[in-house]
Write a protein that holds these residues in place. Structure first.
Motif, mmCIF file in Angstrom:
data_model
loop_
_atom_site.group_PDB
_atom_site.id
_atom_site.type_symbol
_atom_site.label_atom_id
_atom_site.label_comp_id
_atom_site.label_asym_id
_atom_site.label_seq_id
_atom_site.Cartn_x
_atom_site.Cartn_y
_atom_site.Cartn_z
ATOM 1 N N PRO A 77 85.538 -12.646 9.289
ATOM 2 C CA PRO A 77 85.842 -13.161 10.626
ATOM 3 C C PRO A 77 87.308 -13.603 10.721
ATOM 4 O O PRO A 77 87.842 -14.187 9.770
ATOM 5 C CB PRO A 77 84.881 -14.351 10.771
ATOM 6 N N GLN A 78 87.904 -13.317 11.866
ATOM 7 C CA GLN A 78 89.339 -13.595 12.058
ATOM 8 C C GLN A 78 89.714 -15.045 11.765
ATOM 9 O O GLN A 78 90.770 -15.324 11.212
ATOM 10 C CB GLN A 78 89.761 -13.218 13.490
ATOM 11 N N ASP A 79 88.845 -15.980 12.163
ATOM 12 C CA ASP A 79 89.220 -17.391 11.950
ATOM 13 C C ASP A 79 89.239 -17.727 10.458
ATOM 14 O O ASP A 79 90.074 -18.510 9.998
ATOM 15 C CB ASP A 79 88.333 -18.357 12.754
ATOM 16 N N GLU A 80 88.348 -17.093 9.681
ATOM 17 C CA GLU A 80 88.369 -17.344 8.229
ATOM 18 C C GLU A 80 89.624 -16.740 7.598
ATOM 19 O O GLU A 80 90.289 -17.384 6.770
ATOM 20 C CB GLU A 80 87.103 -16.780 7.550
ATOM 21 N N VAL A 81 89.974 -15.516 8.007
ATOM 22 C CA VAL A 81 91.183 -14.874 7.466
ATOM 23 C C VAL A 81 92.411 -15.715 7.813
ATOM 24 O O VAL A 81 93.256 -16.000 6.954
ATOM 25 C CB VAL A 81 91.337 -13.428 8.007
ATOM 26 N N GLY A 82 92.483 -16.170 9.066
ATOM 27 C CA GLY A 82 93.617 -16.992 9.505
ATOM 28 C C GLY A 82 93.703 -18.282 8.704
ATOM 29 O O GLY A 82 94.788 -18.691 8.261
#
Ligand code: IPE
Ligand code: IPE
Ligand code: MG
Length: 257
Positions: A77-82
């Motif tokens: 998920p994008q928020d985890e990568v960020g």
């Protein structure tokens, strides 16, 4: 040197692995077990990175490679990568002083050019500031995957052949190895994976051809110096034969002379 009768029997001294590589896994499960968001697990995982970087040095390990982010991890998920990229930048910013104080040389493997600009900037700075240290090296595997690495190496090798810098017929492992991102690094002696998973997940597949593998159920945020010492002790009990027989690699007994 001819064996001498006076020579003492070979001492079974503890063999410390010169290069330890770790697949740091289990941050998400550590957080889930506590009802916390996954990123809390990653935050605690960074604390473990600090602990283990020191612990390895204290145990006499010369090089520590940590698998911090795989090429496949972008699909999370994008928020985890960020959040992971933010943590990485924060860690690099904060750690530079410690690296200099403890004389730790920082290196990376993986496609660094695809990381966020801020992370790249701190990486370049830290690598330059620590490049002269020689006793202990921390290698961060970032945006790393063995298959990507091999494809990149094959492409660079083919280009070198086309440009007349390499001769195809001279091709050997030694030649090809020079095109991998680990070209100037020794192969890992010991690969540890935490969290109970028993797979390599695209990590150092070629370089680890003769590495000893140790799998531990401990989740990465809970991994301690004692766990690292235990993995090193397990390594010391193994016999690395590289295709030979046990008799071939044992030192000849003094009495046989
Ligand atoms: C390892 O922990 C950290 C990274 C891969 C960045 P995970 O996030 O994979 O934790 P689990 O496997 O979900 O428990
Ligand atoms: C491997 O862990 C990658 C890192 C530790 C950086 P993963 O959690 O991504 O691996 P899989 O998906 O369980 O194989
Ligand atoms: Mg995982």
């Amino acid at each position: 040197m001819p064996p001498s009768a006076a020579r003492p029997a070979p001492v079974d001294r503890e063999k410390v692995p010169a290069h330890v590589a770790i697949i740091m896994d289990g941050n998400g499960r550590w957080a889930r077990q506590r009802g916390l968001p996954r990123i809390e697990g990653h935050r605690r995982g960074v604390e473990t990175v600090r602990t283990v970087t020191n612990a390895a040095r204290e145990l006499g390990v010369r090089m520590l490679t940590l698998y911090a982010f795989s090429v496949e991890n972008w699909k999370r998920p994008q928020d985890e990568v960020g959040a992971l990229m933010g943590l990485l930048e924060f860690y690099l910013k904060k750690e530079l002083k410690t690296f200099v104080k403890d004389r730790v040389r920082l290196r990376t493997i993986g496609r660094i050019e695809d990381l966020p600009a801020g992370v790249q900037k701190h990486l370049r700075h830290t690598i330059a500031e620590t490049a002269h240290f020689t006793d202990y090296t921390l290698v961060l595997a970032l945006n790393y995957g063995s298959r990507t690495e091999v494809v990149d190496a094959a492409r660079a090798y083919a280009a070198a052949v086309a440009a007349g810098k390499e001769k195809l017929n001279d091709g050997s492992w030694t030649t090809f190895n020079r095109y991998l991102s680990t070209a100037d690094l020794p192969d890992p002696d010991l690969i540890i994976r935490t969290s109970g998973e028993t797979r390599l997940s695209n990590f150092l597949l070629l370089q680890g051809a003769y590495a000893e593998l140790v799998f531990t159920p401990v989740l990465w945020p809970d991994f301690t110096k004692a766990d690292l010492a235990e993995a090193c002790a397990e390594y010391a009990r193994r016999e690395r034969r590289y295709g030979l027989t046990s008799e071939q690699i044992k030192p000849a007994p003094a009495a046989s002379s």
